[in-house]
Design a protein around this motif. Sequence first.
Motif, mmCIF file in Angstrom:
data_model
loop_
_atom_site.group_PDB
_atom_site.id
_atom_site.type_symbol
_atom_site.label_atom_id
_atom_site.label_comp_id
_atom_site.label_asym_id
_atom_site.label_seq_id
_atom_site.Cartn_x
_atom_site.Cartn_y
_atom_site.Cartn_z
ATOM 1 N N ALA A 161 0.841 -1.203 0.000
ATOM 2 C CA ALA A 161 0.000 0.000 0.000
ATOM 3 C C ALA A 161 0.872 1.248 0.000
ATOM 4 N N MET A 162 0.419 2.285 -0.722
ATOM 5 C CA MET A 162 1.113 3.564 -0.752
ATOM 6 C C MET A 162 0.873 4.299 0.564
ATOM 7 N N LYS A 163 1.941 4.889 1.104
ATOM 8 C CA LYS A 163 1.853 5.677 2.345
ATOM 9 C C LYS A 163 2.592 6.986 2.137
ATOM 10 N N MET A 164 2.279 7.972 2.982
ATOM 11 C CA MET A 164 2.941 9.271 2.882
ATOM 12 C C MET A 164 3.135 9.855 4.280
ATOM 13 N N LYS A 165 4.339 10.427 4.486
ATOM 14 C CA LYS A 165 4.662 11.074 5.755
ATOM 15 C C LYS A 165 5.235 12.456 5.500
ATOM 16 N N MET A 166 5.094 13.331 6.490
ATOM 17 C CA MET A 166 5.764 14.626 6.485
ATOM 18 C C MET A 166 6.809 14.563 7.591
ATOM 19 N N ILE A 167 8.071 14.827 7.223
ATOM 20 C CA ILE A 167 9.177 14.680 8.163
ATOM 21 C C ILE A 167 9.822 16.031 8.441
ATOM 22 N N ASN A 168 10.045 16.327 9.726
ATOM 23 C CA ASN A 168 10.802 17.506 10.123
ATOM 24 C C ASN A 168 12.268 17.187 9.882
ATOM 25 N N THR A 169 12.921 17.902 8.959
ATOM 26 C CA THR A 169 14.291 17.552 8.563
ATOM 27 C C THR A 169 15.315 17.815 9.665
ATOM 28 N N ALA A 170 14.992 18.670 10.619
ATOM 29 C CA ALA A 170 15.933 18.967 11.701
ATOM 30 C C ALA A 170 15.857 17.935 12.816
ATOM 31 N N THR A 171 14.640 17.497 13.163
ATOM 32 C CA THR A 171 14.453 16.597 14.301
ATOM 33 C C THR A 171 14.227 15.148 13.898
ATOM 34 N N GLY A 172 13.784 14.922 12.670
ATOM 35 C CA GLY A 172 13.452 13.573 12.229
ATOM 36 C C GLY A 172 12.054 13.139 12.609
ATOM 37 N N ASP A 173 11.303 13.993 13.337
ATOM 38 C CA ASP A 173 9.931 13.659 13.709
ATOM 39 C C ASP A 173 9.078 13.533 12.462
ATOM 40 N N ALA A 174 8.206 12.523 12.444
ATOM 41 C CA ALA A 174 7.382 12.253 11.261
ATOM 42 C C ALA A 174 5.907 12.223 11.629
ATOM 43 N N VAL A 175 5.081 12.719 10.711
ATOM 44 C CA VAL A 175 3.624 12.690 10.856
ATOM 45 C C VAL A 175 3.078 11.921 9.663
ATOM 46 N N GLU A 176 2.377 10.801 9.931
ATOM 47 C CA GLU A 176 1.774 10.056 8.831
ATOM 48 C C GLU A 176 0.540 10.799 8.356
ATOM 49 N N LEU A 177 0.390 10.931 7.054
ATOM 50 C CA LEU A 177 -0.707 11.701 6.477
ATOM 51 C C LEU A 177 -1.869 10.790 6.097
ATOM 52 N N PRO A 178 -3.102 11.327 6.134
ATOM 53 C CA PRO A 178 -4.283 10.498 5.841
ATOM 54 C C PRO A 178 -4.481 10.217 4.358
ATOM 55 N N VAL A 179 -3.758 10.908 3.491
ATOM 56 C CA VAL A 179 -3.838 10.658 2.057
ATOM 57 C C VAL A 179 -2.485 10.144 1.590
ATOM 58 N N ALA A 180 -2.497 9.403 0.487
ATOM 59 C CA ALA A 180 -1.239 8.859 -0.016
ATOM 60 C C ALA A 180 -1.207 8.949 -1.530
ATOM 61 N N THR A 181 -0.153 9.526 -2.030
ATOM 62 C CA THR A 181 0.143 9.546 -3.452
ATOM 63 C C THR A 181 1.665 9.595 -3.566
ATOM 64 N N ILE A 182 2.190 9.697 -4.756
ATOM 65 C CA ILE A 182 3.638 9.799 -4.931
ATOM 66 C C ILE A 182 4.046 11.240 -4.662
ATOM 67 N N ALA A 183 5.068 11.438 -3.864
ATOM 68 C CA ALA A 183 5.450 12.782 -3.411
ATOM 69 C C ALA A 183 5.734 13.746 -4.559
ATOM 70 N N ASP A 184 6.263 13.246 -5.681
ATOM 71 C CA ASP A 184 6.543 14.190 -6.767
ATOM 72 C C ASP A 184 5.307 14.558 -7.575
ATOM 73 N N LYS A 185 4.126 14.099 -7.130
ATOM 74 C CA LYS A 185 2.861 14.585 -7.684
ATOM 75 C C LYS A 185 2.284 15.693 -6.802
ATOM 76 N N CYS A 186 3.113 16.208 -5.896
ATOM 77 C CA CYS A 186 2.681 17.237 -4.949
ATOM 78 C C CYS A 186 3.521 18.496 -5.129
ATOM 79 N N VAL A 187 3.019 19.601 -4.577
ATOM 80 C CA VAL A 187 3.749 20.864 -4.589
ATOM 81 C C VAL A 187 3.445 21.606 -3.290
ATOM 82 N N TRP A 188 4.473 22.245 -2.749
ATOM 83 C CA TRP A 188 4.310 23.044 -1.526
ATOM 84 C C TRP A 188 3.848 24.445 -1.896
ATOM 85 N N SER A 189 3.007 25.044 -1.047
ATOM 86 C CA SER A 189 2.657 26.459 -1.233
ATOM 87 C C SER A 189 3.888 27.303 -0.942
#
Length: 198
Positions: A161-189
């Motif tokens: 199954a596809m999964k997606m997380k948001m990771i704090n690059t300084a601390t390594g803390d991760a938050v699993e997101l409720p939606v999943a797609t390939i990260a390069d199909k996304c864009v940050w504001s």
Amino acid sequence: TRISNKTIPGIQSAVWLPDASLAFVRYLSGDDFSTINTYAIKATGSAGFFLSQNLADISVSSTSILTLASGVNGSVASVGKTDGTGMSNVFTIPLSSLRASFAGKNQYLTYTKPSATLPGYAFIVNSAGQFSRIAGPLDGLVALASHTGKWALVSFVSNGAMKMKMINTATGDAVELPVATIADKCVWSANDSVIYCG
């Protein structure tokens, strides 16, 4: 409205500068399609220019480009002006199958090219060329840094199954997101407060 008479068949990828004044297109050429060319097309249609051949990846910011050259001895990342001048090496690594992008000022995000059946890794590289692992080993790993580099969006495959997380690059803390797609199909504001995904 046609702005240029230059025809470039077989474009594999294109990245635009944030102000849309220039696009870098990568395409295969040669009799056996073994050469990767990167051509910069100006939005005005005026003369463009070529970057070095066989670049494995290219990323852009408002004032700089990041190129990645890969071969049997590993990869070399270089940064320069958007006109292709002033290129200087920023890091080297013995791995050759990588993707690289900007992750804020004076740091970069790099990750191994994804495969659904092989573990991949993502790293933040600082201005001194030091690597810090932020994710992996994860099958099919794809990563996307926020504009400031504080966050990285990471997608991967787990138990089929596809999964997606948001990771704090300084601390390594991760938050699993409720939606999943390939990260390069996304864009940050622009302010890193929202992620838009397809």
